[in-house]
Scaffold this motif. Structure first.
Motif, short mmCIF file in Angstrom:
data_model
loop_
_atom_site.label_atom_id
_atom_site.label_comp_id
_atom_site.label_asym_id
_atom_site.label_seq_id
_atom_site.Cartn_x
_atom_site.Cartn_y
_atom_site.Cartn_z
N THR A 1 -4.49 -4.65 1.12
CA THR A 1 -3.22 -4.07 1.55
C THR A 1 -3.45 -3.05 2.65
O THR A 1 -4.44 -2.33 2.65
CB THR A 1 -2.47 -3.39 0.39
OG1 THR A 1 -3.30 -2.37 -0.17
CG2 THR A 1 -2.08 -4.38 -0.69
N PRO A 2 -2.52 -2.98 3.61
CA PRO A 2 -2.68 -1.98 4.68
C PRO A 2 -2.26 -0.59 4.20
O PRO A 2 -1.23 -0.43 3.54
CB PRO A 2 -1.73 -2.49 5.76
CG PRO A 2 -0.68 -3.24 5.03
CD PRO A 2 -1.36 -3.84 3.82
N VAL A 3 -3.10 0.40 4.51
CA VAL A 3 -2.79 1.80 4.22
C VAL A 3 -3.12 2.61 5.47
O VAL A 3 -3.95 2.20 6.28
CB VAL A 3 -3.57 2.33 2.99
CG1 VAL A 3 -3.08 1.69 1.70
CG2 VAL A 3 -5.07 2.14 3.16
N LEU A 4 -2.48 3.74 5.62
CA LEU A 4 -2.72 4.58 6.79
C LEU A 4 -4.12 5.18 6.75
O LEU A 4 -4.55 5.72 5.73
CB LEU A 4 -1.70 5.71 6.87
CG LEU A 4 -0.34 5.31 7.41
CD1 LEU A 4 0.65 6.44 7.21
CD2 LEU A 4 -0.43 4.94 8.88
N ASP A 5 -4.81 5.05 7.86
CA ASP A 5 -6.13 5.66 8.00
C ASP A 5 -5.98 7.17 7.87
O ASP A 5 -5.01 7.75 8.35
CB ASP A 5 -6.69 5.29 9.38
CG ASP A 5 -8.18 5.59 9.50
OD1 ASP A 5 -8.85 5.80 8.48
OD2 ASP A 5 -8.66 5.61 10.65
N ASN A 6 -6.92 7.80 7.20
CA ASN A 6 -6.97 9.26 7.04
C ASN A 6 -5.86 9.86 6.20
O ASN A 6 -5.65 11.07 6.24
CB ASN A 6 -7.03 9.97 8.40
CG ASN A 6 -8.27 9.59 9.16
OD1 ASN A 6 -9.35 9.51 8.60
ND2 ASN A 6 -8.12 9.32 10.45
N ALA A 7 -5.13 9.05 5.43
CA ALA A 7 -4.14 9.61 4.51
C ALA A 7 -4.87 10.38 3.41
O ALA A 7 -6.04 10.14 3.12
CB ALA A 7 -3.28 8.51 3.90
N LEU A 8 -4.18 11.30 2.80
CA LEU A 8 -4.75 12.12 1.73
C LEU A 8 -5.18 11.24 0.55
O LEU A 8 -6.26 11.40 0.00
CB LEU A 8 -3.71 13.15 1.28
CG LEU A 8 -4.17 14.30 0.44
CD1 LEU A 8 -5.24 15.12 1.14
CD2 LEU A 8 -2.97 15.19 0.10
N VAL A 9 -4.31 10.29 0.19
CA VAL A 9 -4.62 9.30 -0.84
C VAL A 9 -4.11 7.96 -0.36
O VAL A 9 -3.04 7.87 0.25
CB VAL A 9 -3.96 9.66 -2.20
CG1 VAL A 9 -4.19 8.58 -3.24
CG2 VAL A 9 -4.46 11.01 -2.71
N GLN A 10 -4.88 6.92 -0.63
CA GLN A 10 -4.50 5.56 -0.27
C GLN A 10 -4.54 4.72 -1.54
O GLN A 10 -5.53 4.75 -2.28
CB GLN A 10 -5.47 5.00 0.77
CG GLN A 10 -5.48 5.83 2.04
CD GLN A 10 -6.81 5.77 2.77
OE1 GLN A 10 -7.86 5.74 2.16
NE2 GLN A 10 -6.76 5.81 4.09
N LEU A 11 -3.45 4.00 -1.80
CA LEU A 11 -3.34 3.18 -3.01
C LEU A 11 -3.05 1.73 -2.63
O LEU A 11 -2.22 1.46 -1.76
CB LEU A 11 -2.18 3.66 -3.89
CG LEU A 11 -2.18 5.13 -4.31
CD1 LEU A 11 -0.85 5.46 -4.99
CD2 LEU A 11 -3.34 5.42 -5.23
N SER A 12 -3.72 0.80 -3.30
CA SER A 12 -3.41 -0.62 -3.18
C SER A 12 -2.69 -1.02 -4.47
O SER A 12 -3.24 -0.87 -5.56
CB SER A 12 -4.70 -1.42 -3.01
OG SER A 12 -4.41 -2.80 -2.99
N CYS A 13 -1.46 -1.52 -4.32
CA CYS A 13 -0.60 -1.75 -5.48
C CYS A 13 -0.13 -3.20 -5.58
O CYS A 13 0.09 -3.86 -4.57
CB CYS A 13 0.63 -0.85 -5.40
SG CYS A 13 0.24 0.90 -5.28
N GLU A 14 0.07 -3.63 -6.82
CA GLU A 14 0.60 -4.96 -7.11
C GLU A 14 1.89 -4.80 -7.88
O GLU A 14 1.94 -4.15 -8.93
CB GLU A 14 -0.42 -5.74 -7.94
CG GLU A 14 -0.01 -7.14 -8.27
CD GLU A 14 -1.10 -7.87 -9.05
OE1 GLU A 14 -0.82 -8.98 -9.50
OE2 GLU A 14 -2.21 -7.32 -9.22
N GLY B 1 0.83 -1.19 0.00
CA GLY B 1 0.00 0.00 0.00
C GLY B 1 0.86 1.24 0.00
O GLY B 1 2.00 1.22 0.46
N ILE B 2 0.31 2.31 -0.53
CA ILE B 2 0.98 3.61 -0.48
C ILE B 2 -0.02 4.60 0.09
O ILE B 2 -1.15 4.71 -0.39
CB ILE B 2 1.45 4.07 -1.86
CG1 ILE B 2 2.51 3.11 -2.39
CG2 ILE B 2 1.99 5.50 -1.79
CD1 ILE B 2 3.00 3.41 -3.77
N SER B 3 0.41 5.32 1.12
CA SER B 3 -0.40 6.36 1.74
C SER B 3 0.29 7.69 1.49
O SER B 3 1.41 7.90 1.96
CB SER B 3 -0.53 6.11 3.24
OG SER B 3 -1.07 4.83 3.50
N ILE B 4 -0.37 8.57 0.74
CA ILE B 4 0.15 9.92 0.54
C ILE B 4 -0.33 10.73 1.74
O ILE B 4 -1.53 10.87 1.96
CB ILE B 4 -0.35 10.52 -0.79
CG1 ILE B 4 0.13 9.65 -1.97
CG2 ILE B 4 0.12 11.96 -0.93
CD1 ILE B 4 -0.39 10.09 -3.33
#
Length: 153
Positions: free
Chosen positions: A100-113, A67-70
Motif C-alpha cells: 500500500t502507498p504511504v507518505l514518505d517520512n510520515a510519523l507513522v505509516q500503516l498498511s491496512c486491509e 495506507g494511513i500516514s499519520i
C-alpha cells in the motif's frame, strides 16, 4: 441544531492528521482525514470516517487495502494538498508498505486491509486490520479549532 455550530464544537477536539491513500488503477489516490482512531489491539484494528461527497469515496468502496500516514509537523503541505486546499507544486513522495502507498517520512505509516464498512449519516466508517506499520521520530501535525497546530515546547 445548526450544522455550523456542531462543526465548530467538534473542532474544539484537537486531532492528529492523517492521509489515507490507496493504489487505484495504477494511480495513488489520497485524502486528508482527521477522523481516525485505534479500535483494537487483538486483532489490530483502526477506523476512519469518510464523507460521502469526498473525491476518494467511490474508490474506497472498491479497494480492499489502503495506507494511513499519520503526519509529522513538517507535513502541513501534504495535508493541504490532499484536503484540496493547495495545488501540487512538487511531486508528493509515497513509498510502498506491504503493498500500500504511504507518505514518505510520515510519523507513522500503516498498511491496512478493509474488514467492514458502516454507513453513518453522511459518512462511511471503515474498520480495517493493520497488517504492517513503520514508526518514525518526530512530532505530530495537529488540527484544532479550524487551523493547523504544533505541540508547544
Amino acid at each position: 441544531m445548526e450544522k455550523r455550530l456542531f462543526r465548530d464544537a467538534m473542532g474544539k477536539f484537537a486531532t492528529g492528521i492523517t492521509v489515507v491513500s490507496t493504489d487505484y488503477q495504477n494511480d495513488v489516490k489520497g485524502i486528508t482525514v482527521n477522523s481516525f482512531m485505534s479500535l483494537s489491539l487483538d486483532p489490530t484494528l483502526i477506523a476512519i470516517s469518510i464523507d460521502k461527497t469526498a473525491s476518494i469515496y467511490d474508490v474506497l468502496l472498491e479497494v480492499d487495502t489502503f495506507g494511513i500516514s499519520i503526519l509529522s509537523e513538517d507535513q502541513k503541505e501534504e495535508s493541504m494538498i490532499y484536503a484540496n486546499q493547495k495545488e501540487v507544486e512538487t511531486p508528493v513522495n509515497f513509498i510502498d508498505l506491504a503493498g500500500t502507498p504511504v507518505l514518505d517520512n510520515a510519523l507513522v505509516q500503516l498498511s491496512c486491509e478493509k474488514e467492514s464498512a458502516v454507513e453513518a449519516g453522511d459518512h462511511m466508517i471503515y474498520i480495517a486490520k493493520v497488517n504492517d506499520l513503520k514508526i518514525n521520530d518526530g512530532n505530530p501535525l495537529l488540527y484544532f479549532s479550524g487551523s493547523y497546530q504544533q505541540l508547544g515546547e
